[in-house]
Design a protein around this motif. Structure first.
Motif, PDB file in Angstrom:
ATOM      1  N   ASN A   1      50.356  85.465  18.616  1.00  0.00           N
ATOM      2  CA  ASN A   1      49.221  85.193  19.498  1.00  0.00           C
ATOM      3  C   ASN A   1      48.115  86.202  19.196  1.00  0.00           C
ATOM      4  OD1 ASN A   1      48.771  83.369  22.025  1.00  0.00           O
ATOM      5  ND2 ASN A   1      47.794  85.307  22.544  1.00  0.00           N
ATOM      6  N   ILE A   2      46.862  85.749  19.287  1.00  0.00           N
ATOM      7  CA  ILE A   2      45.713  86.634  19.072  1.00  0.00           C
ATOM      8  C   ILE A   2      44.843  86.612  20.322  1.00  0.00           C
ATOM      9  CG2 ILE A   2      43.618  87.029  17.716  1.00  0.00           C
ATOM     10  CD1 ILE A   2      45.007  85.658  15.358  1.00  0.00           C
ATOM     11  N   ILE A   3      44.392  87.793  20.750  1.00  0.00           N
ATOM     12  CA  ILE A   3      43.460  87.888  21.879  1.00  0.00           C
ATOM     13  C   ILE A   3      42.179  88.551  21.403  1.00  0.00           C
ATOM     14  CG2 ILE A   3      43.012  88.964  24.110  1.00  0.00           C
ATOM     15  CD1 ILE A   3      45.959  88.720  24.744  1.00  0.00           C
ATOM     16  N   ILE A   4      41.060  87.876  21.615  1.00  0.00           N
ATOM     17  CA  ILE A   4      39.752  88.461  21.314  1.00  0.00           C
ATOM     18  C   ILE A   4      39.303  89.223  22.553  1.00  0.00           C
ATOM     19  CG2 ILE A   4      37.371  87.985  20.654  1.00  0.00           C
ATOM     20  CD1 ILE A   4      38.359  85.366  19.397  1.00  0.00           C
ATOM     21  N   ALA A   5      39.252  90.538  22.443  1.00  0.00           N
ATOM     22  CA  ALA A   5      38.949  91.383  23.607  1.00  0.00           C
ATOM     23  C   ALA A   5      37.627  92.118  23.395  1.00  0.00           C
ATOM     24  CB  ALA A   5      40.085  92.375  23.849  1.00  0.00           C
ATOM     25  N   ILE A   6      36.574  91.343  23.142  1.00  0.00           N
ATOM     26  CA  ILE A   6      35.235  91.920  22.975  1.00  0.00           C
ATOM     27  C   ILE A   6      34.281  91.081  23.828  1.00  0.00           C
ATOM     28  CG2 ILE A   6      33.560  92.821  21.319  1.00  0.00           C
ATOM     29  CD1 ILE A   6      35.579  92.311  19.107  1.00  0.00           C
ATOM     30  N   PRO A   7      34.222  91.323  25.141  1.00  0.00           N
ATOM     31  CA  PRO A   7      33.413  90.482  26.031  1.00  0.00           C
ATOM     32  C   PRO A   7      31.924  90.476  25.701  1.00  0.00           C
ATOM     33  CG  PRO A   7      34.933  91.842  27.296  1.00  0.00           C
ATOM     34  CD  PRO A   7      34.964  92.349  25.891  1.00  0.00           C
TER      35      PRO A   7
ATOM     36  N   TYR B   1      36.166  83.452  15.599  1.00  0.00           N
ATOM     37  CA  TYR B   1      37.128  82.374  15.857  1.00  0.00           C
ATOM     38  C   TYR B   1      37.442  81.598  14.577  1.00  0.00           C
ATOM     39  CZ  TYR B   1      39.463  78.358  17.819  1.00  0.00           C
ATOM     40  OH  TYR B   1      40.391  77.391  18.094  1.00  0.00           O
ATOM     41  N   LEU B   2      36.446  81.397  13.734  1.00  0.00           N
ATOM     42  CA  LEU B   2      36.695  80.691  12.469  1.00  0.00           C
ATOM     43  C   LEU B   2      37.694  81.470  11.615  1.00  0.00           C
ATOM     44  CD1 LEU B   2      33.139  79.390  11.460  1.00  0.00           C
ATOM     45  CD2 LEU B   2      35.057  78.085  12.408  1.00  0.00           C
ATOM     46  N   ASP B   3      37.601  82.825  11.649  1.00  0.00           N
ATOM     47  CA  ASP B   3      38.585  83.639  10.923  1.00  0.00           C
ATOM     48  C   ASP B   3      39.969  83.482  11.540  1.00  0.00           C
ATOM     49  OD1 ASP B   3      36.734  84.667   9.133  1.00  0.00           O
ATOM     50  OD2 ASP B   3      36.216  86.362  10.428  1.00  0.00           O
ATOM     51  N   CYS B   4      40.016  83.412  12.872  1.00  0.00           N
ATOM     52  CA  CYS B   4      41.305  83.313  13.566  1.00  0.00           C
ATOM     53  C   CYS B   4      42.012  81.987  13.285  1.00  0.00           C
ATOM     54  CB  CYS B   4      41.125  83.493  15.072  1.00  0.00           C
ATOM     55  SG  CYS B   4      40.625  85.157  15.569  1.00  0.00           S
ATOM     56  N   ILE B   5      41.255  80.886  13.282  1.00  0.00           N
ATOM     57  CA  ILE B   5      41.911  79.590  13.116  1.00  0.00           C
ATOM     58  C   ILE B   5      42.474  79.416  11.711  1.00  0.00           C
ATOM     59  CG2 ILE B   5      40.582  78.438  14.914  1.00  0.00           C
ATOM     60  CD1 ILE B   5      38.805  77.245  12.819  1.00  0.00           C
ATOM     61  N   LYS B   6      41.979  80.211  10.748  1.00  0.00           N
ATOM     62  CA  LYS B   6      42.547  80.151   9.395  1.00  0.00           C
ATOM     63  C   LYS B   6      43.976  80.668   9.375  1.00  0.00           C
ATOM     64  CE  LYS B   6      38.039  80.705   7.157  1.00  0.00           C
ATOM     65  NZ  LYS B   6      37.146  81.639   6.410  1.00  0.00           N
TER      66      LYS B   6
ATOM     67  N   ASP C   1      32.252  77.875  23.970  1.00  0.00           N
ATOM     68  CA  ASP C   1      32.128  79.198  23.375  1.00  0.00           C
ATOM     69  C   ASP C   1      31.688  79.120  21.924  1.00  0.00           C
ATOM     70  OD1 ASP C   1      33.058  80.560  25.673  1.00  0.00           O
ATOM     71  OD2 ASP C   1      35.123  80.081  25.126  1.00  0.00           O
ATOM     72  N   LEU C   2      31.828  77.941  21.324  1.00  0.00           N
ATOM     73  CA  LEU C   2      31.621  77.801  19.887  1.00  0.00           C
ATOM     74  C   LEU C   2      30.323  77.103  19.529  1.00  0.00           C
ATOM     75  CD1 LEU C   2      35.265  76.728  19.007  1.00  0.00           C
ATOM     76  CD2 LEU C   2      34.307  79.018  19.081  1.00  0.00           C
ATOM     77  N   LEU C   3      29.382  77.012  20.481  1.00  0.00           N
ATOM     78  CA  LEU C   3      28.116  76.349  20.185  1.00  0.00           C
ATOM     79  C   LEU C   3      27.256  77.170  19.234  1.00  0.00           C
ATOM     80  CD1 LEU C   3      27.033  74.842  23.616  1.00  0.00           C
ATOM     81  CD2 LEU C   3      28.090  73.687  21.684  1.00  0.00           C
ATOM     82  N   GLY C   4      27.570  78.463  19.086  1.00  0.00           N
ATOM     83  CA  GLY C   4      26.850  79.274  18.124  1.00  0.00           C
ATOM     84  C   GLY C   4      25.485  79.750  18.604  1.00  0.00           C
ATOM     85  N   ARG C   5      25.215  79.694  19.904  1.00  0.00           N
ATOM     86  CA  ARG C   5      23.936  80.177  20.426  1.00  0.00           C
ATOM     87  C   ARG C   5      24.159  80.716  21.827  1.00  0.00           C
ATOM     88  NH1 ARG C   5      22.656  76.263  23.960  1.00  0.00           N
ATOM     89  NH2 ARG C   5      23.404  74.186  23.508  1.00  0.00           N
ATOM     90  N   GLU C   6      23.220  81.502  22.282  1.00  0.00           N
ATOM     91  CA  GLU C   6      23.331  82.110  23.602  1.00  0.00           C
ATOM     92  C   GLU C   6      22.872  81.129  24.677  1.00  0.00           C
ATOM     93  OE1 GLU C   6      24.821  85.179  23.965  1.00  0.00           O
ATOM     94  OE2 GLU C   6      25.153  84.566  21.906  1.00  0.00           O
TER      95      GLU C   6
ATOM     96  N   LYS D   1      27.274  83.435  18.585  1.00  0.00           N
ATOM     97  CA  LYS D   1      27.340  83.333  17.132  1.00  0.00           C
ATOM     98  C   LYS D   1      28.447  84.219  16.577  1.00  0.00           C
ATOM     99  CE  LYS D   1      24.275  83.308  13.097  1.00  0.00           C
ATOM    100  NZ  LYS D   1      22.892  83.528  12.625  1.00  0.00           N
ATOM    101  N   GLU D   2      28.563  85.445  17.102  1.00  0.00           N
ATOM    102  CA  GLU D   2      29.611  86.362  16.641  1.00  0.00           C
ATOM    103  C   GLU D   2      30.994  85.834  17.002  1.00  0.00           C
ATOM    104  OE1 GLU D   2      27.131  90.581  17.025  1.00  0.00           O
ATOM    105  OE2 GLU D   2      28.195  89.744  18.744  1.00  0.00           O
TER     106      GLU D   2
END
Length: 605
Positions: free
Chosen positions: A203-209, A220-225, A256-261, A214-215
């Motif tokens: 399991n992976i948790i992204i813990a950078i709120p 996430y693209l790296d994670c799904i690989k 979360d993946l729309l790539g814009r704020e 875009k970031e």
């Protein structure tokens, strides 16, 4: 254990430690032979009194030692040091002598035993929970900052969570090769795939709120690989306000993946026209209408009128708003059909709203292709009724919800919404009411959108059906769409069409692939099939036609389309004859009217 029992236990332990420290140090210093000149009773008594004073001063007995950290160690150091210094001063006052050797060695022994007794409790708790027989998934934390440490601590201390952190990764080179909370920081994102394989990560948790959209999308693209389930830590503002707890790790959502704020609101301008005003929302029970009501409630209108055709959905949003902390205003519900002209005029005359948000509409493209007469009734005649009632009853601002499908429409739904825009723009010239329209792209998670459909298909094991591999759409979230509506009302001069800058369009097939991965599957598990473009659909959507484009934006994320001339006689003629045309003729008329206005009369005749 109760607080009183816990306090008594700590006081007894500390008292024993103080006495033991003094006598052990005396034994070590004088080889077991106590020098008569050294009154150990005085040393131990003064030290005991001063220790309890400073333990109380620094709240050593009120701290939760199972969460002890460096701060608690500093507190122990202060309490022990000051208690020894105070004991020395008392000894000088009483006996004109300070026993430096005993006090110095006692200070070291005291610090070791007091600190050890406290931190041993934390070690015991951690070992106790980690020894739980429940099998936990080996978890990699992305981000070794404060959020990552917070998540790690909570996961380690939770008996119920099925995740156990084993390592951090972080691109900050100063943190790499160090240990944080007992876990190694073993590299950056470039080594993600190798780390997942070597450590058998489950399991992976992204813990950078603080990540931008875009970031987050890039990480996430790296994670799904890695084909490993990826989750996110809640936002800090949600943690602080108590909406969620740290161990409520959530899955990455499509939004979360729309790539814009997300769009930020100009709250001052919105407050000026909503706060203490009577506001009416049509279609208030729908996905967009209900979210508009939630956003409006934050600005405290004097009265909010929820108008809708479906009693259950109106009841649901009414109960939600009444239970909200922001419920300091009157909420009124009206069950009405916007095609009932008399009822709409009666309601508008009764409440005299200052602002109207018109969200009621038929929006399903395939259904409206098969039922064009119903699209005209609801989207055209219904809008005409609400807009004219607003103008006649002195409404200041009228905001109509439209769609990007109204640009060069190829569908009945898009054509009827374009005609509704025309009606609103024409009324703007005839009334003191400021009439404007707001165009949305596809709204993620709204009723009838692709996300709920795809989720249902995934839950059944697939396949996911996509109409065409090149089908592309603009996307926005429901809160974004609703904020745009409020902002449009604040900036309305009259006659404009507002459009959100929705970033780059997204391929539907890519959205489907992301959703498969977000659901914990691979494309080998869930098949994607192509069903072909449906009647009325376009491969690519536009947000403004060439005749509407202007050179400026009224907001960093909002475009404004200029008003165009409208031939009202043709709309009037359409509403007179539409009941006499069959469905194919009606569809042809609608498309000609909204794409080639000069041809409309020939088609109708």
């Amino acid at each position: 254990m109760s607080f009183q029992k816990r306090l008594l236990s700590l006081v007894v332990v500390d008292s024993l430690i103080v006495f033991a420290s003094v006598y052990i140090c005396s034994f070590l210093l004088f080889s077991g032979c106590v020098v008569p000149k050294v009154p150990l009773t005085l040393v131990s008594t003064t030290l005991l009194v001063s220790h309890h004073l400073f333990a109380s001063r620094y709240r050593l007995y009120k701290r939760a030692w199972e969460y002890a950290s460096a701060d608690e160690m500093v507190t122990v150091l202060k309490a022990v040091t000051f208690s020894v210094i105070t004991a020395a001063i008392i000894q000088w006052i009483i006996g004109q002598q300070i026993y430096f050797r005993i006090l110095t060695t006692t200070w070291m022994m005291h610090l070791f035993l007091i600190g050890g007794s406290r931190f041993s409790w934390r070690i015991y708790k951690e070992k106790h929970f980690s020894g739980n027989k429940k099998v936990k998934k080996r978890t990699l934390i992305i981000g070794a900052g404060s959020a990552g440490m917070l998540a790690t601590r909570q996961l380690k201390n939770s008996k119920d969570c099925d995740l156990i952190p084993v390592a951090f990764i972080d691109d900050d080179k100063q943190k790499q090769n160090l240990e944080i909370l007992g876990l190694p920081v073993i590299g950056g994102l470039s080594r993600l795939k190798d780390i997942v394989r070597d450590l058998k990560i489950e399991n992976i948790i992204i813990a950078i709120p603080s990540l931008t959209k875009k970031e987050l999308h890039s990480i996430y693209l790296d994670c799904i690989k890695t084909k490993i389930n990826t989750q996110m830590m809640p936002m800090f503002e949600d943690l602080v306000t108590g909406k969620v707890s740290v161990n409520e790790i959530r899955n990455v959502e499509p939004g979360d993946l729309l790539g814009r704020e997300p769009v930020e609101l100009d709250t001052n301008s919105i407050s000026k026209y909503i706060t203490d005003s009577v506001v009416l929302v049509t279609g208030a029970g729908g996905s967009i209408g209900s979210e508009i009501c939630r956003q409006i409630s934050l600005f405290l209108p004097s009265k909010l009128i929820l108008l809708g055709h479906g009693e259950n959905s109106i009841y649901t949003i009414e109960m939600e708003l009444k239970s909200s902390l922001n419920h300091h205003f009157e909420i009124v519900t009206e069950i009405a059909d916007i095609t009932d002209r008399d009822k709409i005029f009666t309601i508008m005359n009764q409440y005299k709203p200052r602002v109207v948000f018109h969200a009621a509409a038929h929006k399903h493209v395939p259904l409206m292709e098969r039922n064009p007469e119903e699209a005209i009734k609801n989207n055209v005649i219904g809008t005409k009724n609400v807009a004219e009632a607003a103008g006649e009853n002195g409404v200041e601002t009228f905001v109509m919800i439209s769609t990007d499908k109204a640009v060069n429409p190829t569908s009945v739904m898009g054509a009827t919404k374009r005609i509704a825009e025309m009606i609103v723009q024409e009324l703007n010239h005839k009334s003191n009411t400021r009439f404007v329209a707001v165009r949305f792209g596809n709204v993620l998670g709204s009723r009838g959108s692709v996300i709920p459909l795809f989720k249902e298909q995934i839950s059944k094991g697939g396949p996911i059906t996509v109409t065409h591999p090149e089908m592309t759409r603009y996307f926005m979230t429901i809160p974004e769409a609703s904020r745009l509506v409020l902002q449009a009302g604040a900036n309305a001069q009259g006659g404009e069409i507002f459009v959100l800058d929705m970033g780059e369009p997204v391929k539907i097939v890519d959205l489907a692939k992301n959703l498969i991965r977000l659901s914990g599957y691979s494309e080998n598990d869930i098949e994607i099939t192509f069903s072909g473009i449906r009647a009325g659909e376009k491969l690519f959507e536009e947000i403004l036609s060439k005749t509407e484009v202007q050179d400026f934006q009224i907001h960093p994320k909002i475009f404004v389309g200029k008003s165009v001339n409208v031939e009202v006689t043709k709309i009037t003629k359409l509403l007179e004859v539409y009941n006499h045309l069959d469905r194919d003729e009606l569809k042809e008329v609608l498309l000609y009217m909204t794409n080639q206005p000069k041809e409309i009369m020939q088609v109708v005749i």
